[in-house]
Write an enzyme that holds these catalytic residues in place. Structure first.
Site, PDB file in Angstrom:
ATOM      1  N   ASP A 155      20.956  93.078  59.447  1.00 35.91           N
ATOM      2  CA  ASP A 155      20.702  92.128  58.362  1.00 35.91           C
ATOM      3  C   ASP A 155      21.472  92.600  57.128  1.00 35.91           C
ATOM      4  O   ASP A 155      21.570  93.804  56.867  1.00 35.91           O
ATOM      5  CB  ASP A 155      19.204  92.050  58.050  1.00 35.91           C
ATOM      6  CG  ASP A 155      18.844  90.775  57.303  1.00 35.91           C
ATOM      7  OD1 ASP A 155      18.300  89.844  57.934  1.00 35.91           O
ATOM      8  OD2 ASP A 155      19.105  90.699  56.081  1.00 35.91           O
ATOM      9  N   CYS A 158      13.461  73.423  59.696  1.00 37.94           N
ATOM     10  CA  CYS A 158      13.920  72.628  60.844  1.00 37.94           C
ATOM     11  C   CYS A 158      13.800  71.129  60.625  1.00 37.94           C
ATOM     12  O   CYS A 158      14.795  70.439  60.467  1.00 37.94           O
ATOM     13  CB  CYS A 158      13.127  73.021  62.100  1.00 37.94           C
ATOM     14  SG  CYS A 158      13.615  74.608  62.794  1.00 37.94           S
TER      15      CYS A 158
END
Length: 425
Positions: A35, A261
């Site tokens: 990350d 989403c």
């Protein structure tokens, strides 16, 4: 595929999607979680996940998982899995910046024979048309000759402890038939619910993007019905309960449509549709309805305040909930913000209370800090915006106690019976 002993997996992005994936692979294979945020890496090294998707004890079971923000550590990997965000910009167009940056990073460390698998939600064609050329350009390698690609769309549902990574069937695809089989076999090792191998990456991309488009449209229909029934003085929840007695009636409910989403993915599909000369009327109509729900809620509240002779300008409103859905700390694309912005246009002050979210993250993302405690006899109106278990446990009587002698409770989530609120969506 190489034997398990020689597979080294790199997960690019350790958010809601990447971390659960890294943990499951880290139980079986040497896995590197990467990350770009060093604070996230240190947090995970310390055994804590602020997203609450992975419990500390589950993190400890991934004995072969390590974490890094050093790109050179990925050179030892031979399978790269990309799980970075795919947001939209202010013009509601796909923002592929994180995806392209991840592809560029992989291009710097990839070797011959390696496989790159994308999980991020995109429009059909994005993997092979947008991402792979970046890897080719940076690495100097040739696609489907020197390296290969796969696609397996994420199906993570934040906060859902019943449907999680291993219990949701996984769609897979590869850039060649042989790679498709290898990718499918890889995921089959961790997905107890099984896998579904598609014939091409484009098919898998399309399957993912329509999953949430379908939900978006169903919710838009119910939102439109709620607005209609409101004008007819009919309780929407009662109508839905009655209709739901038929076996094939789908149990959708009205509300704000946010998150990473459902409120985003349809725009990826509409963008691609318009790029090939097709105007998607129904999909865009659904998006318009759902994107306007925050303003609708604010307008309904103000109308009710005027009717009850509660002065709107300068009023104080408490909003219970900021996360995009119940019982999770995820603030991404929360549409509660739309209510706050609309009320501010009428000079109405809002306090937001949400025991699930990070106040620091809220301030960083949206420019305000949620309140840490609630005052009795203080607010002119209260909006129940998110159905957290804590709000239900409070009970309607306690929630009413936060309001002044004359106040309004607007229950967006139908958390309590109709008799316990002044407005319902």
């Amino acid at each position: 595929m190489n034997s398990a002993s020689t597979q080294i997996i790199a997960i690019i992005g350790l958010g809601y999607v990447g971390l659960p994936l890294a943990v499951e692979f880290g139980k079986l294979y040497p896995t590197i979680g990467f990350d770009i945020n060093p604070e996230r890496v240190e947090e995970l090294r310390a055994g804590h996940d602020h997203t609450l998707e992975v419990e500390p004890e589950n993190l400890r079971t991934a004995t072969q998982l390590s974490y890094t923000n050093n790109l050179t550590d990925l050179r030892k990997a031979n399978i790269y899995i990309v799980t970075v965000p795919t947001p939209i910009n202010d013009h509601q167009h796909p923002d592929l910046t994180p995806l392209l940056q991840a592809s560029e990073s992989i291009g710097q460390v990839i070797s011959k024979g390696d496989i790159v698998i994308y999980e991020s939600t995109v429009y059909p064609g994005a993997t092979e048309e947008d991402c792979i050329p970046v890897i080719e350009r940076v690495s100097g390698l040739t696609f489907n000759q020197d390296f290969f690609a796969g696609y397996s769309p994420e199906r993570i549902n934040p906060g859902d402890k019943q449907h999680h990574l291993t219990t949701i069937r996984k769609v897979t695809a590869g850039s060649t038939p042989e790679i498709a089989t290898k990718v499918d076999e890889l995921y089959a090792n961790i997905i107890t619910a099984g896998t579904y191998k598609t014939s091409s990456i484009r098919i898998a991309e399309a399957a993912k993007v329509i999953e949430n488009t379908q939900r978006d449209l169903n919710i838009a229909l119910i939102n439109e019905l709620a607005m209609l029934f409101n004008r007819m003085n009919i309780d929407t929840e009662e109508v839905l309960l009655a209709a739901g007695t038929k076996w094939n009636f789908l149990p959708f409910r009205p509300g704000l449509v946010g998150g990473h989403c459902i409120g985003v993915d349809p725009y990826y599909l509409t963008y691609k549709a318009e790029s090939v000369g097709y105007h998607p009327d129904i999909i865009l109509a659904g998006r318009r309805i759902n994107d306007a729900m925050g303003a609708y809620v604010a307008t309904q509240l103000i109308k009710k305040m005027v009717k009850e002779r509660i002065h709107a300008e300068g009023a104080k409103v408490l909003i219970l909930g900021l996360a995009f859905k119940e019982n999770c700390p995820d603030l991404r694309n929360t549409r509660v913000i739309d209510i706050i912005k609309e009320l501010s246009e009428y000079h109405i002050a809002t306090d937001v209370y949400d025991p699930w979210v990070s106040a620091d993250e809220a301030e960083r993302e949206y420019g305000f800090r949620p309140v840490s405690h609630l005052q009795d006899d203080y607010y002119d109106a209260i909006i129940i915006a998110v159905a957290h278990d804590q709000f239900k446990a409070m009970g309607a009587k306690t929630i009413h106690s936060f309001g002044r002698k004359s106040h309004i409770v607007y229950d967006l989530k139908h958390l309590f019976p109709a008799t316990d609120s002044d407005l319902r969506l």
